[in-house]
Motif scaffolding. Sequence first.
Motif, short mmCIF file in Angstrom:
data_model
loop_
_atom_site.label_atom_id
_atom_site.label_comp_id
_atom_site.label_asym_id
_atom_site.label_seq_id
_atom_site.Cartn_x
_atom_site.Cartn_y
_atom_site.Cartn_z
N TRP A 59 0.86 -1.19 0.00
CA TRP A 59 0.00 0.00 0.00
C TRP A 59 0.89 1.23 0.00
CZ3 TRP A 59 -3.46 1.42 4.83
CH2 TRP A 59 -4.07 2.67 4.61
N THR A 108 0.88 5.20 -1.35
CA THR A 108 -0.08 6.21 -1.75
C THR A 108 0.09 6.63 -3.21
OG1 THR A 108 -1.07 8.33 -1.10
CG2 THR A 108 1.33 8.20 -1.08
N HIS A 118 -6.82 -2.62 -6.01
CA HIS A 118 -8.11 -2.39 -5.37
C HIS A 118 -9.26 -2.53 -6.36
CE1 HIS A 118 -6.85 1.50 -7.04
NE2 HIS A 118 -8.14 1.73 -7.24
N THR A 175 -4.92 2.90 -2.75
CA THR A 175 -6.18 3.02 -2.01
C THR A 175 -6.79 1.63 -1.81
OG1 THR A 175 -7.25 3.48 -4.13
CG2 THR A 175 -6.73 5.37 -2.73
N HIS A 205 3.66 -0.37 3.92
CA HIS A 205 2.78 0.74 3.57
C HIS A 205 3.52 2.06 3.66
CE1 HIS A 205 2.30 2.30 7.65
NE2 HIS A 205 1.95 1.11 8.09
N LEU A 223 1.95 5.89 3.45
CA LEU A 223 0.66 6.56 3.37
C LEU A 223 0.79 7.98 2.85
CD1 LEU A 223 -0.71 5.33 6.82
CD2 LEU A 223 -0.73 4.16 4.61
N HIS A 227 -14.35 7.91 -0.37
CA HIS A 227 -13.39 6.82 -0.18
C HIS A 227 -12.29 6.81 -1.25
CE1 HIS A 227 -16.83 4.77 2.20
NE2 HIS A 227 -16.07 5.49 3.00
N HIS A 228 -12.02 5.63 -1.86
CA HIS A 228 -10.89 5.52 -2.78
C HIS A 228 -11.09 6.37 -4.03
CE1 HIS A 228 -13.73 2.24 -3.69
NE2 HIS A 228 -13.41 2.44 -4.95
N PHE A 249 -7.47 6.60 4.62
CA PHE A 249 -6.26 6.25 3.85
C PHE A 249 -4.98 6.85 4.45
CE2 PHE A 249 -9.68 5.58 0.76
CZ PHE A 249 -9.43 4.24 0.47
#
Length: 936
Positions: free
Chosen positions: A272, A274, A381, A407, A431, A433, A617-618, A657
Amino acid sequence: MSSNLGYESEKTLEDNLIKQLCADGYEFVEINDIDDLHMNFRKQVNKHNASRLNGHELSDKEFERLLVKIQGKGVYGSSKTLRSLQDITMDDGSTQYIELFNTKNNEWCKNEFQVTHQVTMIGKYENRYDVTLLINGLPLVQIELKRRGIDFKEAFNQVIRYKKHSLNDLFRYVQIFIISNGIDTKYFANSDKEMDFQYTFYWTDKNNNRIDNLYDFALDFLPKCHISKMISRYMVVDDTQKNLMVMRPYQYYAVEELMKRAYETNNNAYVWHTTGSGKTLTSFKLSQLLSTNREVAQVFFLVDRKDLDSQTIEEFNRFQKDTVDMTDSTDTLIAQMKDSSKKIILTTIQKMSNACKNDKYQDVIDRFEGKKVVFIIDECHRSQFGEMHKMIKKKFPRAQYFGFTGTPRFAENASQDGRTTADIFEKLVHHYLIKNAIADGNVLGFNVDYVRTISSTVDIEDDEEVEAIDTEEVIMDDQRISNIVDYVLKIHNSKTSNRRYNAIFTVRSIPMLIKYYDEFKKRNTDLKIAGIFTFGANEDGELETEHSRDSLERMIKDYNQMFDKNYSTNTFSAYFTDVSKKVKNTELDILLVVNMFLTGFDAKRLNTLYVDKRLKHHDLIQAFSRTNRIETANKPYGNIVCFQTNKKAVDDAVKLFSLTDNADEVLMKPYEYYRDEFRKAVEELLKHTPSPEEAEHGGDEQEEYKFVLLFRELVRLMVKLKTFDEFEFTEDELGMSNQLYEDFVSKYKKIYRDIRPDQQKTSILSDVSFDIELLRNDKINVHYILELIKNAVSEPSREKRRKTLDEIEKMIESATDPELYMKSDLIHGFIDSIASEMDPDADFEYEYNQYMEEQRTNEIREVAAKYQIPEPKINRLIGDYEFGGFVDKNDIKTDLTKDVIKREKEENNFSSSMRAKNSITNTITQFIKDVVIKYM
């Protein structure tokens, strides 16, 4: 471990660093100049190649042949040479292959490591470099230090100055620069291109905790095996851009974790990172490394068809040439699978799904039975991959799946079948972020405006209340659309810094897009506006209508007239590709879209997103992230203007996120905050420098330095303030009038132009960052024009290229940027003599720099011949002015002969030889100043 290195002098910092490196196994070697560097390289290359040479040491002639073969290249060319064997003709006529650097997997420790300091290099000017790490005698890592309390960006500026003045010969092999003031440390790749501080990186641990302190950085980043591993495995020589790239720490850790998982298990995993953090580079580096492993039979890189736009294709092919299959035919995929030489295959999820469904391809798929196959899924995703996962698993029982996403799907935004990213990919191995990326300066934060466009009695933060009136009738109301268009036209220049940047306007449906397009056309604005949407079965589930295709045809016709093109809906793909380029080059001001361009599209000069739809959201983070790519300091954040999406939806998405309860880590503060900060900065400035007339403080450099830092803060805040709708430049509002600010700007620019080190000592202002680009508003500048020329050169058709170059030359003539004006004749000459005939695959930066150097040499030669002054003398005078800001006129006069003075006197009817002598001196002085400005 921490240390007190930061409190010590620059020399002590240097000495302690070298001591640490020697303790880690580096050999200290004294190298004073280029001759010492060559001598040491000869010893080390003999030592490293002892087995290849069977104990023979290169003779003088053999070593000379090696030097000739590896010298005379730019950074890109040198980096290619570093990673390949060099065939050298030996004195006995045989051929030997010399290895400059062992890059083989897990053999990067098998090189010779040395450290030296204070190497003196002479080019346009004499410079001494702080600390140099040599591998097999080649300087591959250069470290520049500043003492504590000094902005370490000054070390970066020093590197840039060295590159212009003296970083030549074997120093072209430098791969990584490191800058530090003891307590802050960053690294970055060398390049032939113009380098920007925004592309320097902090090193971190696996959990994204920075390792700032130089001593800790040296322990973690500079051990022999690690630094050689970074250069061998985690740098990319980009053949398309002719550039060198180094991976950032989170990219490094992600690849390391996935490699470990591939070698040790057959379990799935996902990363993950960004949006905007470079997932494509990370995932392709992973695929390259996996493809070299004998245990892995095949690497499939899967993308969603709608993400496979021209930009994605271009980026993938940068890292692995001819990897992308652009056809819609599944047969092409099957042909690639039959080819055992293709260890990496990039294809779409849709084509792989077709291959798995169709029994006629079963015999090819059966070839992979019992073999390890790795699927790397970009933007994992996407729900489409979840739908076909079971099918692939059945066909490839030993398949391992690695996903990359900016995301992920959580319970809050699960896919339609209720599954999350972890349900398919199991373990999150790393990750990075959006809050991490913003803190590191790798992406920008967002400045979000919420504009009420429906009844004032509705609570826009109440989703149920908004949805209750969210009907086509209200949202598509003519007056509402008209009001929004008026508002956009009012704010667009301020949002985009007078169109230096551009915008995407995303709406909820095709009918709404058409309505907006027609409303903009009614205004007869000079903004360049285009629209694009799919007119077939589209993402909104709307049925194809003749009206929508006719409307798109009309928009394309307008586009053709605007840019002298010939597209239609029958050549939609070509239109799409050209629109992508126009957005990236800021040739379009606003692009109207429904869902296209909202994922995976990177355009550094796109800084604004207008949103007339409800995002969450995403989808929200993906769309917002189109605006937050790093460009220059003129772009402090991505601007978002919401006409439907409310603050709650934005805050919820940001928190989800960022794994945080504080959305302020990602969202910019309100106008009032920056206004108040500006007022405080004004107070501090006026306390130190009450008026512009006092800015130079009587020549006191320490006080001038303080003024520069104080006013620079005002300039940086002003860039942010100007993008707010509320901004108004009045003394009551900001504590300073516009006129006073501009007067200070004039003095600030004067100090930037005039203050340079004197002849005896180094000025504290020589490497300070003035951020002068923040005071330039002209979009059409040298950098912009060179980017346009570079894009034109990539056009294979000579006729189209010439037409584009002619347009660029007209643009140059109408520009007002002073630097561009000074260089206009040079750039015209480059276009006519080089760019018009250049091979599309040629190294543009190298060709341009070579042309500039040749023209500079010719100009100096002409002046030297005309006034009978030795060329080396003029070069020295230019170097003195370039570094010291001073031309010694008496030094010029000593070389003027009686014949030259007599000719000047006669040609200009001067009354005395003294006047003629002064005239020549002034002419040469001005020539020296002009050369420095033109060729800087």
